[in-house]
Design a protein around this motif. Structure first.
Motif, PDB file in Angstrom:
ATOM      1  N   SER A 200       0.835  -1.206   0.000  1.00 47.70           N
ATOM      2  CA  SER A 200       0.000   0.000   0.000  1.00 47.70           C
ATOM      3  C   SER A 200       0.866   1.251   0.000  1.00 47.70           C
ATOM      4  CB  SER A 200      -0.914   0.016   1.227  1.00 47.70           C
ATOM      5  OG  SER A 200      -1.811  -1.067   1.192  1.00 47.70           O
ATOM      6  N   LYS A 201       0.409   2.260  -0.717  1.00 50.73           N
ATOM      7  CA  LYS A 201       1.132   3.527  -0.713  1.00 50.73           C
ATOM      8  C   LYS A 201       0.957   4.253   0.611  1.00 50.73           C
ATOM      9  CE  LYS A 201       0.937   4.121  -5.719  1.00 50.73           C
ATOM     10  NZ  LYS A 201       0.442   4.920  -6.873  1.00 50.73           N
ATOM     11  N   LYS A 202      -0.109   3.919   1.319  1.00 46.27           N
ATOM     12  CA  LYS A 202      -0.323   4.489   2.646  1.00 46.27           C
ATOM     13  C   LYS A 202      -1.008   3.436   3.504  1.00 46.27           C
ATOM     14  CE  LYS A 202      -2.314   8.469   5.091  1.00 46.27           C
ATOM     15  NZ  LYS A 202      -3.138   9.692   4.978  1.00 46.27           N
ATOM     16  N   CYS A 203      -0.271   2.914   4.482  1.00 42.49           N
ATOM     17  CA  CYS A 203      -0.824   1.875   5.346  1.00 42.49           C
ATOM     18  C   CYS A 203      -1.072   2.474   6.723  1.00 42.49           C
ATOM     19  CB  CYS A 203       0.146   0.694   5.451  1.00 42.49           C
ATOM     20  SG  CYS A 203      -0.438  -0.597   6.550  1.00 42.49           S
ATOM     21  N   ALA A 231     -15.692  -5.851 -14.284  1.00 43.77           N
ATOM     22  CA  ALA A 231     -15.337  -4.677 -13.475  1.00 43.77           C
ATOM     23  C   ALA A 231     -14.097  -4.920 -12.625  1.00 43.77           C
ATOM     24  CB  ALA A 231     -16.514  -4.288 -12.583  1.00 43.77           C
ATOM     25  N   ASN A 232     -13.988  -6.112 -12.048  1.00 43.85           N
ATOM     26  CA  ASN A 232     -12.889  -6.407 -11.125  1.00 43.85           C
ATOM     27  C   ASN A 232     -11.966  -7.488 -11.683  1.00 43.85           C
ATOM     28  OD1 ASN A 232     -13.767  -4.573  -9.260  1.00 43.85           O
ATOM     29  ND2 ASN A 232     -14.907  -6.067  -8.045  1.00 43.85           N
ATOM     30  N   SER A 233     -10.707  -7.341 -11.354  1.00 44.77           N
ATOM     31  CA  SER A 233      -9.718  -8.347 -11.730  1.00 44.77           C
ATOM     32  C   SER A 233      -9.388  -9.210 -10.516  1.00 44.77           C
ATOM     33  CB  SER A 233      -8.429  -7.674 -12.228  1.00 44.77           C
ATOM     34  OG  SER A 233      -8.654  -6.916 -13.385  1.00 44.77           O
ATOM     35  N   LEU A 234      -8.848 -10.380 -10.799  1.00 45.22           N
ATOM     36  CA  LEU A 234      -8.218 -11.166  -9.750  1.00 45.22           C
ATOM     37  C   LEU A 234      -6.800 -10.628  -9.591  1.00 45.22           C
ATOM     38  CD1 LEU A 234      -8.081 -13.611  -7.783  1.00 45.22           C
ATOM     39  CD2 LEU A 234      -7.289 -14.976  -9.726  1.00 45.22           C
ATOM     40  N   VAL A 235      -6.530 -10.012  -8.438  1.00 48.34           N
ATOM     41  CA  VAL A 235      -5.212  -9.428  -8.178  1.00 48.34           C
ATOM     42  C   VAL A 235      -4.355 -10.488  -7.490  1.00 48.34           C
ATOM     43  CG1 VAL A 235      -3.949  -7.577  -7.038  1.00 48.34           C
ATOM     44  CG2 VAL A 235      -6.260  -7.156  -7.924  1.00 48.34           C
ATOM     45  N   LEU A 236      -3.214 -10.751  -8.070  1.00 48.48           N
ATOM     46  CA  LEU A 236      -2.293 -11.742  -7.513  1.00 48.48           C
ATOM     47  C   LEU A 236      -0.974 -11.058  -7.172  1.00 48.48           C
ATOM     48  CD1 LEU A 236      -1.202 -14.534  -6.812  1.00 48.48           C
ATOM     49  CD2 LEU A 236      -0.852 -14.957  -9.251  1.00 48.48           C
ATOM     50  N   VAL A 237      -0.651 -11.012  -5.877  1.00 48.24           N
ATOM     51  CA  VAL A 237       0.631 -10.483  -5.432  1.00 48.24           C
ATOM     52  C   VAL A 237       1.546 -11.674  -5.153  1.00 48.24           C
ATOM     53  CG1 VAL A 237       1.858  -9.173  -3.661  1.00 48.24           C
ATOM     54  CG2 VAL A 237      -0.354  -8.371  -4.510  1.00 48.24           C
ATOM     55  N   VAL A 238       2.703 -11.692  -5.812  1.00 44.80           N
ATOM     56  CA  VAL A 238       3.649 -12.806  -5.709  1.00 44.80           C
ATOM     57  C   VAL A 238       4.874 -12.323  -4.948  1.00 44.80           C
ATOM     58  CG1 VAL A 238       4.966 -14.519  -6.997  1.00 44.80           C
ATOM     59  CG2 VAL A 238       2.821 -13.637  -7.946  1.00 44.80           C
ATOM     60  N   TYR A 239       5.150 -12.947  -3.797  1.00 48.75           N
ATOM     61  CA  TYR A 239       6.302 -12.550  -2.977  1.00 48.75           C
ATOM     62  C   TYR A 239       7.418 -13.583  -3.125  1.00 48.75           C
ATOM     63  CZ  TYR A 239       9.264 -11.486   1.039  1.00 48.75           C
ATOM     64  OH  TYR A 239      10.342 -11.186   1.839  1.00 48.75           O
ATOM     65  N   ASN A 240       8.641 -13.089  -3.241  1.00 47.27           N
ATOM     66  CA  ASN A 240       9.830 -13.932  -3.393  1.00 47.27           C
ATOM     67  C   ASN A 240      10.672 -13.862  -2.126  1.00 47.27           C
ATOM     68  OD1 ASN A 240      12.175 -15.254  -4.200  1.00 47.27           O
ATOM     69  ND2 ASN A 240      12.907 -13.540  -5.454  1.00 47.27           N
ATOM     70  N   PRO A 241      10.727 -14.937  -1.322  1.00 48.73           N
ATOM     71  CA  PRO A 241      11.504 -14.896  -0.077  1.00 48.73           C
ATOM     72  C   PRO A 241      12.997 -15.132  -0.258  1.00 48.73           C
ATOM     73  CG  PRO A 241      10.352 -16.987  -0.247  1.00 48.73           C
ATOM     74  CD  PRO A 241       9.953 -16.183  -1.458  1.00 48.73           C
ATOM     75  N   LEU A 242      13.441 -15.345  -1.499  1.00 55.08           N
ATOM     76  CA  LEU A 242      14.869 -15.555  -1.752  1.00 55.08           C
ATOM     77  C   LEU A 242      15.555 -14.224  -2.020  1.00 55.08           C
ATOM     78  CD1 LEU A 242      14.833 -18.762  -3.992  1.00 55.08           C
ATOM     79  CD2 LEU A 242      15.093 -18.586  -1.513  1.00 55.08           C
ATOM     80  N   SER A 611      -6.586 -11.224  -4.234  1.00 50.74           N
ATOM     81  CA  SER A 611      -7.639 -10.286  -3.891  1.00 50.74           C
ATOM     82  C   SER A 611      -8.455 -10.006  -5.146  1.00 50.74           C
ATOM     83  CB  SER A 611      -7.048  -8.986  -3.337  1.00 50.74           C
ATOM     84  OG  SER A 611      -8.057  -8.122  -2.876  1.00 50.74           O
ATOM     85  N   HIS A 612      -9.660  -9.495  -4.978  1.00 50.95           N
ATOM     86  CA  HIS A 612     -10.494  -9.085  -6.117  1.00 50.95           C
ATOM     87  C   HIS A 612     -10.691  -7.581  -6.035  1.00 50.95           C
ATOM     88  CE1 HIS A 612     -11.892 -12.947  -7.884  1.00 50.95           C
ATOM     89  NE2 HIS A 612     -11.567 -13.414  -6.684  1.00 50.95           N
ATOM     90  N   GLU A 613     -10.265  -6.888  -7.100  1.00 44.73           N
ATOM     91  CA  GLU A 613     -10.303  -5.421  -7.064  1.00 44.73           C
ATOM     92  C   GLU A 613     -10.239  -4.897  -8.495  1.00 44.73           C
ATOM     93  OE1 GLU A 613     -11.045  -2.227  -5.826  1.00 44.73           O
ATOM     94  OE2 GLU A 613     -10.102  -3.026  -4.003  1.00 44.73           O
ATOM     95  N   ASN A 614     -10.771  -3.720  -8.695  1.00 42.64           N
ATOM     96  CA  ASN A 614     -10.626  -3.050  -9.980  1.00 42.64           C
ATOM     97  C   ASN A 614      -9.151  -2.728 -10.212  1.00 42.64           C
ATOM     98  OD1 ASN A 614     -10.387  -0.186 -11.424  1.00 42.64           O
ATOM     99  ND2 ASN A 614     -12.203  -1.237 -12.234  1.00 42.64           N
ATOM    100  N   MET A 615      -8.645  -3.067 -11.384  1.00 43.87           N
ATOM    101  CA  MET A 615      -7.218  -2.908 -11.655  1.00 43.87           C
ATOM    102  C   MET A 615      -6.777  -1.452 -11.510  1.00 43.87           C
ATOM    103  SD  MET A 615      -4.917  -4.339 -14.839  1.00 43.87           S
ATOM    104  CE  MET A 615      -6.112  -3.835 -16.059  1.00 43.87           C
ATOM    105  N   GLY A 616      -7.577  -0.524 -12.007  1.00 45.42           N
ATOM    106  CA  GLY A 616      -7.217   0.887 -11.901  1.00 45.42           C
ATOM    107  C   GLY A 616      -7.168   1.349 -10.462  1.00 45.42           C
ATOM    108  N   ASN A 617      -8.135   0.946  -9.687  1.00 49.53           N
ATOM    109  CA  ASN A 617      -8.149   1.328  -8.275  1.00 49.53           C
ATOM    110  C   ASN A 617      -6.948   0.753  -7.533  1.00 49.53           C
ATOM    111  OD1 ASN A 617     -10.518   2.710  -8.686  1.00 49.53           O
ATOM    112  ND2 ASN A 617     -11.844   1.088  -7.864  1.00 49.53           N
ATOM    113  N   TRP A 618      -6.631  -0.508  -7.831  1.00 45.51           N
ATOM    114  CA  TRP A 618      -5.501  -1.132  -7.139  1.00 45.51           C
ATOM    115  C   TRP A 618      -4.206  -0.377  -7.447  1.00 45.51           C
ATOM    116  CZ3 TRP A 618      -5.553  -5.015  -3.560  1.00 45.51           C
ATOM    117  CH2 TRP A 618      -4.303  -5.491  -3.158  1.00 45.51           C
TER     118      TRP A 618
END
Length: 746
Positions: A200-203, A231-242, A611-618
């Motif tokens: 998030s840009k502001k948490c 209207a909404n996309s499936l938002v997938l955040v992929v984290y790399n622990p390496l 997450s499910h969210e509008n791509m522009g909003n995300w």
């Protein structure tokens, strides 16, 4: 990674000291000095501790009245100090004690593979715990969310010598698994809220906006199965622990073939669809209900695959959206080749690695790497041993293994990212071999179970064999605790003359990372996804034990047969196990980089949050790609970050490990450096203290003893080790196989 060794002794000690005139005793000669350790107790003892110690007090009293012996309660450190003060020369042992037995036919090599599903659960949650602690540190601990410590506690308990080893009773193992599940659910909340804050840009407050899928391997993932709207996309955040850049294939189950995947910059990513097979659908139906207590929806139709690229200790975001363009034809979407083809062999593999299968038998017959020129004729089979007197601890086959099938029905699915070969070895063994475009190894996914015992009344220990024509001279290599590889020689022990009574069980070794064989031209390497057992029973051959279902107990303490079952509505069946192992071929002395790098990727897979969210909003409110270290920096390829954890007192625990042995690789088995300032680019290190591996004492205050070694002419060790860390430059040096541990204050 866990080394499985079920210790039986309880750590109470006695030292007995003989007077000098008694030192000719053969017992003393074997102990080198007149100090003898007597380990007290065994399993299931000390339920009545007062009675125990009263009797021990009497024994100590009467022994000491004699005057020739002094007995006392002691500790390992006191015993070690006494031995060191004796100024003796000591033999040096550099190998381990595997495999071991308590009688000529009682090799404790079965527990390497007992309860394979639980072993996998411990392994996958260990990697998840590593990633969760990283995110918890980078986001900062918050009192309004759960901590990762519950999962850490459950994993610690699972290291008990009768837990991950698979030698506990069923109800006890169920309790271990329950604790792990509770810890995992709480850590999942930490991961979700931490990822949300970091992206998030502001948490302003921790929010669990993400969901994760712990049963993805059997296609159960509600957020990806839900309808994706315009209207909404499936938002997938992929984290790399390496600690280095990474590209890997993401596989998620979906119900819509009209989807498009875009990266954080809006570029469309190449995708591939493969239909969900019936074996996976059946597993999903049974196991989701059995373990989650809910009836899942109908299995999703497809696996959607695409390649994700993620920076070190960072994340990338992908948007999966519905497209108005309809798939006009299945041509090129799912392509099947079957044994009806006239060619004798069928080759698969969209990249450099090619696998050849016999069109008549359906069996693998060859692996070839077009880039390196390595070509290895190879056959892979499934077999099972009659368990006879085997138990949770012991492996005691009573005859050669029985082959499951010589002719295997199969189908081949080709695509731009991956080729898959689906093989039905039997009604209870199903296998998918995947060869990726940008990977030079084969990934083999096996599904074994329920192991049938009802018709023949025979317990079975299921193995896979990979057989080549390589001339290996009885030699093979297995890892030690996931670290260095030890040379093994069939039917041989370096310390004594071995009488071979169990040619199979007596040549099995624990595998935590993997196993490899080599000849004068090439290497064949296999990496595993959980602790298991294996060996090379014949030259040119590698054998892995993948599942066990037994009818008898071996009398070592479990007191029940290893017969795992899954019950639903009072209907019980033997446990089905799904797992993966990875196979690669290399030129001689060229396989270590693959084993080390891929081993880390297996242990620390990409972490997926949905997450499910509008791509522009995300995009307006989130950073779609980022790294938590200097964006121009990554850890050296021979260094792994094995611990990054914020402790309760605010200090941060950091462990760094060199991945290579001395001489293992010409370029990477060298002194390497890690720049901590670039690792923690957003923070300032105020204080750094190097501590012991267990972090319970400062390294500078540790007592180091000097020992005289038999045959040593006084030369100093030539092991390369990193020097002291400057509090100004904060550069950590690591020599081959070195692990260094630090406490940091920011």
């Amino acid at each position: 990674m866990t080394t499985l060794f079920p210790y039986r002794m309880i750590p109470f000690y006695l030292i007995t000291m003989w007077n000098s005139e008694s030192r000719t005793s053969s017992l003393l000669l074997s102990h080198k000095t007149n100090h003898i350790m007597w380990t007290m107790g065994d399993d299931f003892q000390y339920q009545y501790a007062e009675s125990w110690f009263k009797q021990m007090d009497k024994l100590v009293h009467h022994v000491n009245k004699d005057g020739r012996v002094n007995a006392l309660y002691s500790t390992p450190s006191i015993y070690t100090d006494a031995k060191n003060a004796a100024n003796q020369q000591w033999p040096l042992k550099i190998d381990d004690y595997f495999p071991y037995a308590d009688d000529p036919h009682g090799y404790w090599t079965g527990y390497y593979s007992s309860r394979p599903a639980f072993k996998r659960y411990v392994r996958i949650l260990s990697g998840y715990y590593l990633a969760a602690r990283q995110l918890e540190f980078f986001a900062g601990k918050k009192s309004t969310v759960n901590y990762t410590s519950d999962l850490g506690d459950a994993l610690a308990i699972a290291q008990h010598h009768d837990a991950v080893s698979g030698t506990a009773k069923q109800h006890t193992t169920d309790d271990y698994a329950k604790r792990l599940a509770i810890g995992a659910s709480r850590a999942e909340e930490v991961v979700s809220s931490s990822l949300y804050c970091l992206t998030s840009k502001k948490c302003t407050a921790p929010t669990s906006a993400f969901s994760q899928c712990q049963l993805l391997n059997i296609s159960y993932c509600p957020p990806t199965e839900d309808s994706i709207t315009q209207a909404n996309s499936l938002v997938l955040v992929v984290y790399n622990p390496l600690g280095w850049n990474r590209s890997d294939i993401v596989r998620i189950p979906v119900n819509d073939a009209n989807l498009v995947v875009k990266d954080s910059l809006g570029n469309q990513v190449q995708t591939q669809y493969i239909e969900v097979d019936s074996v996976t659908a059946n597993l999903r139906e049974i196991y989701v209900k059995a373990y989650l207590g809910v009836s899942p929806k109908q299995a999703p139709k497809y696996w959607l695959m695409f390649q994700a690229s993620v920076p070190p200790l960072g994340w990338s975001t992908y948007f999966i959206s519905k497209t108005e363009r309809k798939v006009e034809s299945r041509k090129g979407f799912l392509s099947h080749l079957t044994t009806s083809q006239r060619n004798d062999t069928i080759e698969v593999g969209p990249g450099n690695l090619k696998l050849s299968f016999s069109s008549k038998s359906g069996q693998l017959i060859r692996m070839h790497n077009s880039r390196t020129g390595v070509d290895v004729p190879i056959q892979q089979s499934y077999l099972w041993y009659n368990s006879s007197d085997s138990g949770a601890y012991t492996f005691r086959p009573d005859s050669p293994p029985n082959i499951v099938s010589k002719s295997v029905p199969f189908k081949i699915i080709r695509g731009p990212l991956v080729d898959e070969v689906h093989q039905n070895f039997s009604s209870w063994i199903y296998q998918i071999t995947r060869v990726y475009k940008d990977k030079e190894h084969a990934e083999i996914e096996y599904t074994i179970g329920s192991i049938p015992m009802e018709e023949d009344g025979v317990g079975k220990e299921v193995i896979t064999q990979l057989t080549t024509s390589m001339l290996t001279n009885k030699e093979f290599y297995t890892d030690s605790n996931g670290r260095d590889f030890l040379k093994r020689v069939r039917d041989y022990r370096e310390d004594w003359s071995l009488q071979v009574n169990e040619p199979v069980a007596g040549n099995y070794y624990p595998l935590n990372l993997g196993i490899y064989i080599k000849d004068n031209k090439s290497e064949l390497s296999i990496l595993v996804d959980r602790a298991t057992g294996g060996g090379s029973i014949k030259d040119g051959q590698v054998e892995l034990m993948l599942h066990r279902r037994l009818l008898s107990d071996d009398g070592k303490g479990v007191a029940e047969a290893l017969d795992e079952q899954v019950c639903q509505n009072n209907n019980c069946q033997g446990l089905t196990v799904r797992g993966n192992y990875h196979v690669a071929i290399h030129n001689l002395r060229s396989g270590s980089q693959w084993r080390r790098t891929t081993g880390q990727e297996i242990y620390s897979p990409l972490l997926l949050a949905f997450s499910h969210e509008n791509m522009g909003n995300w995009k307006a409110f989130h950073e779609t790609k980022g790294t938590l270290i200097d964006p121009n920096y990554s850890l050296p390829p021979n260094v792994a970050l094995i611990t990054l954890e914020e402790l309760d007192d605010g200090m941060v625990l950091l462990r760094l490990a060199h991945l290579y042995e001395s001489g293992e690789d010409a370029q990477l088995s060298t002194l390497t450096k890690v720049e901590l300032k670039k690792m923690f680019i957003t923070k300032t290190i105020k204080q750094l203290t190097e501590v012991s591996l267990s972090a319970n004492q400062e390294r500078s205050k540790m007592m180091k003893k000097t020992w005289k070694v038999e045959g040593d002419k006084g030369q100093e060790s030539n092991a390369v080790r990193g020097g002291p860390v400057s509090q100004i430059t904060l550069v950590v040096e690591l020599g081959p196989m070195e692990i260094r541990t630090f406490l940091l204050k920011f």
